[in-house]
Design a protein around this motif. Structure first.
Motif, PDB file in Angstrom:
ATOM      1  N   GLU A   3      58.642  34.977 -24.582  1.00 50.76           N
ATOM      2  CA  GLU A   3      57.168  34.127 -24.275  1.00 50.76           C
ATOM      3  C   GLU A   3      56.929  33.841 -22.651  1.00 50.76           C
ATOM      4  OE1 GLU A   3      59.493  33.148 -26.298  1.00 50.76           O
ATOM      5  OE2 GLU A   3      58.189  32.926 -28.291  1.00 50.76           O
ATOM      6  N   ARG A  46      54.164  35.446 -20.194  1.00 52.95           N
ATOM      7  CA  ARG A  46      53.455  34.502 -19.209  1.00 52.95           C
ATOM      8  C   ARG A  46      53.416  34.981 -17.872  1.00 52.95           C
ATOM      9  NH1 ARG A  46      55.005  30.018 -22.507  1.00 52.95           N
ATOM     10  NH2 ARG A  46      56.789  29.435 -21.064  1.00 52.95           N
ATOM     11  N   ARG A  61      51.766  36.994 -26.120  1.00 55.12           N
ATOM     12  CA  ARG A  61      53.153  36.824 -26.515  1.00 55.12           C
ATOM     13  C   ARG A  61      53.268  38.072 -27.692  1.00 55.12           C
ATOM     14  NH1 ARG A  61      54.432  34.793 -31.437  1.00 55.12           N
ATOM     15  NH2 ARG A  61      56.772  34.017 -31.684  1.00 55.12           N
TER      16      ARG A  61
END
Length: 76
Positions: free
Chosen positions: A23, A27, A33
């Motif tokens: 995750e 980002r 994701r």
């Protein structure tokens, strides 16, 4: 009157981290994701297992971007 603060995800700009969750890597790449998990499972983004956890080495993120930059562009 102060503006309400939005809840944010834990800070992922900490460049001292050696291993990232999938995750966190997503980002940093500004991708979803699920897309990031797909890239990890396909071996496009390097990952390691630590016990039962899947982690992405922090230097694998810029390596993936470099790989993308050096790929030949597809003809439209």
């Amino acid at each position: 009157m102060a503006e309400p603060r939005l809840a944010t995800a834990p800070e992922t700009s900490d460049r001292s981290l050696v291993l990232l969750t999938v995750e966190e890597a997503a980002r940093r790449l500004r991708i979803g994701r699920t897309t990031c998990f797909r890239l990890v499972l396909a071996g496009e983004i390097e990952s390691v297992t630590v016990g039962r956890l899947r982690r992405v080495p922090a230097d694998a993120v810029p390596a993936y971007v470099a790989k993308l930059r050096h790929r030949p562009a597809h003809a439209a």
